[in-house]
Scaffold this active site. Sequence first.
Site, mmCIF file in Angstrom:
data_model
loop_
_atom_site.group_PDB
_atom_site.id
_atom_site.type_symbol
_atom_site.label_atom_id
_atom_site.label_comp_id
_atom_site.label_asym_id
_atom_site.label_seq_id
_atom_site.Cartn_x
_atom_site.Cartn_y
_atom_site.Cartn_z
ATOM 1 N NE ARG A 107 -1.950 -5.139 -7.151
ATOM 2 C CZ ARG A 107 -1.906 -5.329 -5.842
ATOM 3 N NH1 ARG A 107 -2.676 -4.609 -5.053
ATOM 4 N NH2 ARG A 107 -1.099 -6.223 -5.321
ATOM 5 C CE LYS A 122 -2.431 -6.702 3.555
ATOM 6 N NZ LYS A 122 -2.780 -7.888 2.744
ATOM 7 N NE ARG A 148 3.608 -8.530 1.411
ATOM 8 C CZ ARG A 148 2.694 -7.669 0.950
ATOM 9 N NH1 ARG A 148 2.697 -6.424 1.348
ATOM 10 N NH2 ARG A 148 1.782 -8.077 0.097
ATOM 11 N NE ARG A 150 -0.246 -10.623 -4.910
ATOM 12 C CZ ARG A 150 -1.405 -10.044 -5.267
ATOM 13 N NH1 ARG A 150 -2.017 -10.395 -6.383
ATOM 14 N NH2 ARG A 150 -1.933 -9.122 -4.504
ATOM 15 N NE ARG A 191 -6.677 -6.311 -5.729
ATOM 16 C CZ ARG A 191 -5.901 -6.393 -4.639
ATOM 17 N NH1 ARG A 191 -6.356 -5.935 -3.481
ATOM 18 N NH2 ARG A 191 -4.719 -6.934 -4.688
#
Length: 190
Positions: free
Chosen positions: A134, A14, A89, A146, A128
């Site tokens: 992160r 996204k 969400r 998640r 990533r």
Amino acid sequence: MINIVLFGPPGAGKGTQAENLKEKYNLKHISTGDLFRYNIKNKTELGQLAKSYMDKGDLVPDEVTIKMLNAKVEEHLDSKGFIFDGFPRTKAQAESLNELMESKGSQINAMIALEVPDEVLVERLLERGKTSGRKDDANEDIIRNRIKVYYGETEVLKEFYKKEDKYYGVDGVGSIPEITARISKVIDSL
Ligand code: AMP
């Protein structure tokens, strides 16, 4: 105004796609995840609150998230429209977003949902995590939580937008430009 909800599970692409699309269509990109991370970095009260949820891969409470999102939209009402990334969400967030858009004499034009198999998501997020810094990308259990939260609380929003005849599914596997082209085809058809 043209307002797009860019939708999909964590790791669907996204953020990457929103970066390309905002240039192409001259839209304001709002990522609630980025806004929370900005607040964490700047050690704000909001950041401190959000961090406890984000580190576990859980959702930040609706009330806090909606308030932050609304304030950001208010700041950019002069834009040609918005790409919402990571918001809504939950159903409460989707309803609140409709109300907000209506109050501005506007609407959500489309939910464009990136479809990517779970195992590809986990792989992408772990990759990533090597560079993103992160915490929620660095641990496979948190990544899986998640994805679980997405299926448990967020995926239902597809039905929400289908009912409004605004749902568009797009294959999220392929090269970045290929996927941008698929999404653009939807936007151009609106
Ligand atoms: P993201 O950058 O979209 O992957 O979001 C990272 C984390 O920020 C999520 O796992 C949540 O903890 C939090 N977050 C981002 N957007 C929302 C939202 N719309 N509602 C609740 N929590 C959110």
